[in-house]
Design a protein around this motif. Structure first.
Motif, PDB file in Angstrom:
ATOM      1  N   ASN A   6      39.799  37.419   6.539  1.00 18.01           N
ATOM      2  CA  ASN A   6      41.104  37.993   6.190  1.00 18.01           C
ATOM      3  C   ASN A   6      42.006  38.136   7.415  1.00 18.01           C
ATOM      4  O   ASN A   6      43.222  37.910   7.337  1.00 18.01           O
ATOM      5  CB  ASN A   6      40.915  39.353   5.516  1.00 18.01           C
ATOM      6  CG  ASN A   6      40.371  39.233   4.104  1.00 18.01           C
ATOM      7  OD1 ASN A   6      40.426  38.170   3.494  1.00 18.01           O
ATOM      8  ND2 ASN A   6      39.820  40.326   3.580  1.00 18.01           N
ATOM      9  N   LYS A   7      41.423  38.500   8.540  1.00 15.97           N
ATOM     10  CA  LYS A   7      42.210  38.664   9.759  1.00 15.97           C
ATOM     11  C   LYS A   7      42.788  37.327  10.223  1.00 15.97           C
ATOM     12  O   LYS A   7      43.968  37.235  10.597  1.00 15.97           O
ATOM     13  CB  LYS A   7      41.341  39.270  10.864  1.00 15.97           C
ATOM     14  CG  LYS A   7      42.079  39.506  12.165  1.00 15.97           C
ATOM     15  CD  LYS A   7      41.164  40.163  13.189  1.00 15.97           C
ATOM     16  CE  LYS A   7      41.906  40.416  14.497  1.00 15.97           C
ATOM     17  NZ  LYS A   7      41.029  41.086  15.513  1.00 15.97           N
ATOM     18  N   ILE A   8      41.948  36.281  10.172  1.00 13.00           N
ATOM     19  CA  ILE A   8      42.399  34.972  10.638  1.00 13.00           C
ATOM     20  C   ILE A   8      43.356  34.322   9.633  1.00 13.00           C
ATOM     21  O   ILE A   8      44.380  33.750  10.009  1.00 13.00           O
ATOM     22  CB  ILE A   8      41.198  34.049  10.902  1.00 13.00           C
ATOM     23  CG1 ILE A   8      40.312  34.627  12.005  1.00 13.00           C
ATOM     24  CG2 ILE A   8      41.666  32.643  11.299  1.00 13.00           C
ATOM     25  CD1 ILE A   8      39.002  33.894  12.191  1.00 13.00           C
ATOM     26  N   ALA A   9      43.033  34.424   8.347  1.00  7.73           N
ATOM     27  CA  ALA A   9      43.856  33.780   7.313  1.00  7.73           C
ATOM     28  C   ALA A   9      45.205  34.460   7.144  1.00  7.73           C
ATOM     29  O   ALA A   9      46.202  33.811   6.790  1.00  7.73           O
ATOM     30  CB  ALA A   9      43.107  33.754   5.986  1.00  7.73           C
ATOM     31  N   GLY A  10      45.254  35.766   7.374  1.00  7.84           N
ATOM     32  CA  GLY A  10      46.523  36.488   7.290  1.00  7.84           C
ATOM     33  C   GLY A  10      47.198  36.357   5.935  1.00  7.84           C
ATOM     34  O   GLY A  10      46.548  36.484   4.892  1.00  7.84           O
ATOM     35  N   ASP A  11      48.515  36.079   5.935  1.00  9.10           N
ATOM     36  CA  ASP A  11      49.269  35.995   4.689  1.00  9.10           C
ATOM     37  C   ASP A  11      48.934  34.757   3.865  1.00  9.10           C
ATOM     38  O   ASP A  11      49.366  34.648   2.716  1.00  9.10           O
ATOM     39  CB  ASP A  11      50.767  35.994   4.984  1.00  9.10           C
ATOM     40  CG  ASP A  11      51.307  37.410   5.136  1.00  9.10           C
ATOM     41  OD1 ASP A  11      50.554  38.354   4.831  1.00  9.10           O
ATOM     42  OD2 ASP A  11      52.456  37.557   5.574  1.00  9.10           O
ATOM     43  N   ARG A  12      48.182  33.840   4.430  1.00 10.20           N
ATOM     44  CA  ARG A  12      47.855  32.631   3.665  1.00 10.20           C
ATOM     45  C   ARG A  12      46.806  32.908   2.586  1.00 10.20           C
ATOM     46  O   ARG A  12      46.867  32.350   1.492  1.00 10.20           O
ATOM     47  CB  ARG A  12      47.347  31.527   4.601  1.00 10.20           C
ATOM     48  CG  ARG A  12      48.405  31.030   5.570  1.00 10.20           C
ATOM     49  CD  ARG A  12      47.931  29.789   6.271  1.00 10.20           C
ATOM     50  NE  ARG A  12      47.725  28.693   5.331  1.00 10.20           N
ATOM     51  CZ  ARG A  12      46.938  27.639   5.564  1.00 10.20           C
ATOM     52  NH1 ARG A  12      46.268  27.556   6.703  1.00 10.20           N
ATOM     53  NH2 ARG A  12      46.819  26.676   4.675  1.00 10.20           N
ATOM     54  N   MET A  13      45.813  33.780   2.901  1.00 12.38           N
ATOM     55  CA  MET A  13      44.773  34.061   1.920  1.00 12.38           C
ATOM     56  C   MET A  13      44.077  35.372   2.267  1.00 12.38           C
ATOM     57  O   MET A  13      43.847  35.680   3.431  1.00 12.38           O
ATOM     58  CB  MET A  13      43.751  32.922   1.868  1.00 12.38           C
ATOM     59  CG  MET A  13      42.633  33.131   0.846  1.00 12.38           C
ATOM     60  SD  MET A  13      41.604  31.644   0.685  1.00 12.38           S
ATOM     61  CE  MET A  13      40.345  32.250  -0.442  1.00 12.38           C
ATOM     62  N   GLN A  14      43.737  36.144   1.246  1.00 16.38           N
ATOM     63  CA  GLN A  14      42.996  37.386   1.407  1.00 16.38           C
ATOM     64  C   GLN A  14      41.911  37.475   0.336  1.00 16.38           C
ATOM     65  O   GLN A  14      42.118  37.068  -0.812  1.00 16.38           O
ATOM     66  CB  GLN A  14      43.922  38.601   1.305  1.00 16.38           C
ATOM     67  CG  GLN A  14      44.907  38.729   2.467  1.00 16.38           C
ATOM     68  CD  GLN A  14      44.221  39.161   3.753  1.00 16.38           C
ATOM     69  OE1 GLN A  14      43.700  40.271   3.854  1.00 16.38           O
ATOM     70  NE2 GLN A  14      44.220  38.268   4.755  1.00 16.38           N
ATOM     71  N   ILE A  15      40.754  38.007   0.726  1.00 20.43           N
ATOM     72  CA  ILE A  15      39.640  38.182  -0.201  1.00 20.43           C
ATOM     73  C   ILE A  15      39.372  39.666  -0.377  1.00 20.43           C
ATOM     74  O   ILE A  15      39.150  40.392   0.604  1.00 20.43           O
ATOM     75  CB  ILE A  15      38.369  37.480   0.309  1.00 20.43           C
ATOM     76  CG1 ILE A  15      38.605  35.967   0.414  1.00 20.43           C
ATOM     77  CG2 ILE A  15      37.183  37.769  -0.618  1.00 20.43           C
ATOM     78  CD1 ILE A  15      37.431  35.217   1.034  1.00 20.43           C
ATOM     79  N   GLU A  16      39.398  40.140  -1.617  1.00 19.52           N
ATOM     80  CA  GLU A  16      39.009  41.506  -1.944  1.00 19.52           C
ATOM     81  C   GLU A  16      37.504  41.518  -2.181  1.00 19.52           C
ATOM     82  O   GLU A  16      37.006  40.751  -3.012  1.00 19.52           O
ATOM     83  CB  GLU A  16      39.732  42.005  -3.187  1.00 19.52           C
ATOM     84  CG  GLU A  16      41.226  42.237  -3.016  1.00 19.52           C
ATOM     85  CD  GLU A  16      41.837  42.763  -4.301  1.00 19.52           C
ATOM     86  OE1 GLU A  16      42.432  43.854  -4.273  1.00 19.52           O
ATOM     87  OE2 GLU A  16      41.709  42.082  -5.330  1.00 19.52           O
ATOM     88  N   LEU A  17      36.800  42.386  -1.465  1.00 22.17           N
ATOM     89  CA  LEU A  17      35.350  42.440  -1.567  1.00 22.17           C
ATOM     90  C   LEU A  17      34.906  43.608  -2.439  1.00 22.17           C
ATOM     91  O   LEU A  17      35.335  44.750  -2.239  1.00 22.17           O
ATOM     92  CB  LEU A  17      34.737  42.582  -0.170  1.00 22.17           C
ATOM     93  CG  LEU A  17      33.210  42.681  -0.096  1.00 22.17           C
ATOM     94  CD1 LEU A  17      32.558  41.411  -0.642  1.00 22.17           C
ATOM     95  CD2 LEU A  17      32.766  42.954   1.336  1.00 22.17           C
ATOM     96  N   PHE A  18      34.051  43.310  -3.405  1.00 20.00           N
ATOM     97  CA  PHE A  18      33.480  44.326  -4.283  1.00 20.00           C
ATOM     98  C   PHE A  18      31.967  44.345  -4.105  1.00 20.00           C
ATOM     99  O   PHE A  18      31.347  43.311  -3.864  1.00 20.00           O
ATOM    100  CB  PHE A  18      33.838  44.032  -5.747  1.00 20.00           C
ATOM    101  CG  PHE A  18      35.310  44.118  -6.035  1.00 20.00           C
ATOM    102  CD1 PHE A  18      35.863  45.292  -6.535  1.00 20.00           C
ATOM    103  CD2 PHE A  18      36.154  43.037  -5.787  1.00 20.00           C
ATOM    104  CE1 PHE A  18      37.224  45.384  -6.786  1.00 20.00           C
ATOM    105  CE2 PHE A  18      37.513  43.117  -6.036  1.00 20.00           C
ATOM    106  CZ  PHE A  18      38.054  44.301  -6.542  1.00 20.00           C
ATOM    107  N   TYR A  19      31.395  45.546  -4.258  1.00 20.64           N
ATOM    108  CA  TYR A  19      29.966  45.718  -4.010  1.00 20.64           C
ATOM    109  C   TYR A  19      29.149  45.588  -5.300  1.00 20.64           C
ATOM    110  O   TYR A  19      29.694  45.355  -6.379  1.00 20.64           O
ATOM    111  CB  TYR A  19      29.722  47.071  -3.358  1.00 20.64           C
ATOM    112  CG  TYR A  19      30.427  47.245  -2.021  1.00 20.64           C
ATOM    113  CD1 TYR A  19      30.692  46.156  -1.204  1.00 20.64           C
ATOM    114  CD2 TYR A  19      30.837  48.509  -1.593  1.00 20.64           C
ATOM    115  CE1 TYR A  19      31.335  46.306   0.026  1.00 20.64           C
ATOM    116  CE2 TYR A  19      31.480  48.675  -0.365  1.00 20.64           C
ATOM    117  CZ  TYR A  19      31.725  47.562   0.435  1.00 20.64           C
ATOM    118  OH  TYR A  19      32.364  47.723   1.644  1.00 20.64           O
TER     119      TYR A  19
END
Length: 343
Positions: A54-67
């Protein structure tokens, strides 16, 4: 137990990666990923990799993590990903009930490996990666990457000093491991991951055969069990990262590459985190007493695994091919001798 499940169901609407997610551009690609692991364990086995992505991809892509079990029960992860309800998953094949020929080998395939490094070698040098990718492509899922986790040991309330002590023990474990261990009197029990600690406290479970000692301490199981059996039925858990095939194919090539690199980094992190943790906690841990079944008696379990492999190989051509790879690999390691095999 019921209250815990209701709480988890309510928590499913909250992204595990954090409450204060930054505002994203309208063009940002967003994925939802669910892991097999609960919150404490996920801090090590997946969250660092997703945070890095998420840090590297920035505004291009984000992943929401669920447990574990937040969006769907672990046993429904595959179907949810296949339908696109979840975009990506971290799990073993066995736990998420994959409808593939390789499912039985996910998680802990009895004595398929001795050490954690066996897993990446089997996938990258002995052909398992190609087989897994082909099997999942048939069912519309992208197999991204395989890696190793910890070995499989018993953590129990009562000491295990012989095979007879396993008789009647109600144990939380993986489907294939449970199928194998049942011949020694173990009673496999399936429960939501987050309920395990309470189930041991209430007596619903006598123990756990789901991990090594690092996880026992990390997730709290060492607080409710008293003994750790040093014998194990597998040297490393085989786990994977998967994605819905359609969502994967929509990604630009550089984001596919970035995602893969971050997942490979996750595999590397676990290599040293587990390997060092297993040794350190056996030596320095103060919550669990170590017990051992004598080698001569434990040999019965290893001999039973050979027959179990034959049973699995007889089920299909693909399973027979995978079993043969395990056989060849372990034979090669035995011939190589130390440090690859000591007996």
């Amino acid at each position: 137990m019921t209250s815990r499940r209701k709480f988890l169901k309510g928590a499913a609407a909250v992204p595990a990666a954090g409450l204060a997610a930054p505002a994203l551009a309208q063009s940002t690609i967003t994925w939802r990923m669910q892991t097999y692991a609960g919150a404490a364990l996920a801090e090590h086995v997946v969250k660092p990799a997703i945070d890095m992505f998420n840090k590297i991809a920035g505004d291009r892509m984000q992943i929401e993590l669920f447990y574990a079990d937040q969006l769907v029960p672990t046993s429904e992860l595959f179907r949810a990903m296949q339908r696109g309800t979840i975009d990506a998953v971290q799990s073993d094949d066995d736990s998420m009930a994959s409808p593939t020929e390789v499912t039985v080998f996910g998680g802990y395939f009895p004595f398929g490996s001795r050490y954690s490094l066996d897993v990446p070698v089997l996938f990258n040098q002995y052909g398992l990666d190609e087989i897994w990718k082909a099997e999942y492509e048939k069912v519309g899922v992208k197999h991204i990457s395989a890696g190793s986790w910890d070995p499989c040991h018993f953590a129990t309330k009562d000491p295990i000093n012989s095979l007879a002590d396993l008789e009647g023990k109600r144990v939380f474990t993986f489907p294939t491991a449970g199928r194998f261990l049942s011949q020694f009197g173990v009673v496999p029990v399936t429960l939501p991951w987050e309920d395990i600690e309470v189930a041991v406290q209430t007596g619903e479970l006598d123990g756990i055969a789901w991990s090594g000692i690092t996880e026992d301490y990390t997730v709290g199981w060492a607080d409710v069990t008293n003994y750790f059996l040093t014998n194990n039925i597998s040297g490393a858990w085989i786990g994977h990262f998967f994605a819905n095939m359609g969502r994967w194919e929509e990604l630009p090539e550089d984001l596919k590459a970035l995602l893969t690199v971050c997942m490979e980094q996750s595999h590397y992190y676990r290599q040293w985190w587990y390997w060092g943790g297993e040794a350190s906690l056996r030596v320095n841990g103060d919550k669990m007493k170590l017990t051992t079944i004598p080698d001569a008696e434990w040999q019965q379990v290893e001999d039973a695994a050979v027959k179990f492999w034959d049973e699995i190989a007889a089920e299909s051509e693909t399973k027979a091919k995978v079993v043969e790879i395990f056989r060849q690999y372990n034979a090669d390691m035995a011939k190589a001798g130390r440090p690859y095999r000591y007996s």
